[in-house]
Design an enzyme around this catalytic site. Sequence first.
Site, PDB file in Angstrom:
ATOM      1  N   ASP A   1      -3.974   1.948  -3.478  1.00 17.58           N
ATOM      2  CA  ASP A   1      -2.888   2.259  -4.337  1.00 17.58           C
ATOM      3  C   ASP A   1      -2.891   1.090  -5.432  1.00 17.58           C
ATOM      4  O   ASP A   1      -3.046   0.010  -4.848  1.00 17.58           O
ATOM      5  CB  ASP A   1      -1.643   3.045  -4.038  1.00 17.58           C
TER       6      ASP A   1
ATOM      7  N   HIS B   1      -4.160   5.688  -6.584  1.00 17.28           N
ATOM      8  CA  HIS B   1      -2.909   6.015  -7.341  1.00 17.28           C
ATOM      9  C   HIS B   1      -2.755   7.484  -7.572  1.00 17.28           C
ATOM     10  O   HIS B   1      -1.825   8.103  -7.187  1.00 17.28           O
ATOM     11  CB  HIS B   1      -2.653   5.402  -8.764  1.00 17.28           C
TER      12      HIS B   1
ATOM     13  N   SER C   1       3.994   9.346  -9.774  1.00 18.26           N
ATOM     14  CA  SER C   1       4.190   7.934 -10.346  1.00 18.26           C
ATOM     15  C   SER C   1       5.616   7.992 -11.580  1.00 18.26           C
ATOM     16  O   SER C   1       6.449   8.084 -10.509  1.00 18.26           O
ATOM     17  CB  SER C   1       2.842   8.128 -11.516  1.00 18.26           C
TER      18      SER C   1
END
Length: 333
Positions: free
Chosen positions: A280, A312, A103
Amino acid sequence: MTSTSQSSNAPPPAVLLHGYGAGLGFFYRNFPVLAQWAGHRGSSVYALDWLGMGRSARVPFAVKAKRNDIAGRVAEAESFFVDSLEEWRQKMGLDKMTLVGHSLGAYFSTVYALKYPTRVNKLILLSPAGVARDPNYTMPSREVTDEGDAAATGSAEAASKAKIDEIREEQKAAKTQESRARKILTYLWEEGWSPFQVVRSTFVWGPMLIGKYSSRRFMGLTEEDTRDMHDYIMNITLAKGSGEYCISHILAPGAHARLPLVDRISELKIPITFVYGDHDWMDPEGGRQSVENLRQAGNGKGRTYVISHAGHHVYLDNVKAVNDLLVKELDRQ
């Protein structure tokens, strides 16, 4: 994690770098396999908490650039993290590293490679933030509303255009059905509010809010692991605010980067792997376009993968598939 029998031709060490507001403990299910890789290859694996996050020092975070100086704000916010990583590398005496970022950690890993290109062997980017240009279908509010299944199984597959389009269609549908609560969460994110500020300001309700998040987001963990994850998240969330305040300087309204990586990444000459979950909330189109930009710049070592039955937090949602892929990519020449 360091091999007891170091090899002279060992690959550079891998460094795991967590995402926004998280900590190195989120990778706990990846450590055993990566430790085996380090032992087999005579190398090392490190996991770090970014400065101002996790259990690292919560030093004051401030940006001096004026509000309309976008490039200045981004540069200051990025430097806070990547320069501290470079300082750590120097103190550890490492020549080169393979950065495995998730991320926002993947975003900073890429920025680090752009600033210190001779120090990065390759990048493995797990559901990276800040890649695609606006408009895109990234939906940050889903971080606190999506459910995960830490017991999921499946595989990693090369990301075809059809698969990326399928993921984006799901994201598009979710965005059009965004609830009022999600819109409020998105608004707070876009206005620079840290979700951790909200939890800290409601101390009485904080543990309950974190408990609901951890039990929903990390379904499939054992009861003990779920309890430990809850305690871990609560402790790093209630710590003094610091690095979390970078978010409004890095990301613009809509949670896309003010200076998207897709427009910068072609400068890199190293292998770069993008990894997304098939559910995601990060838009995978940025990864696909980045690989194409790399190819056009003469770097054919870019790849994009999709992990089945994962969101995610791909490294927790489908542990085996991601662990297998990490070993494969760490060994890739």
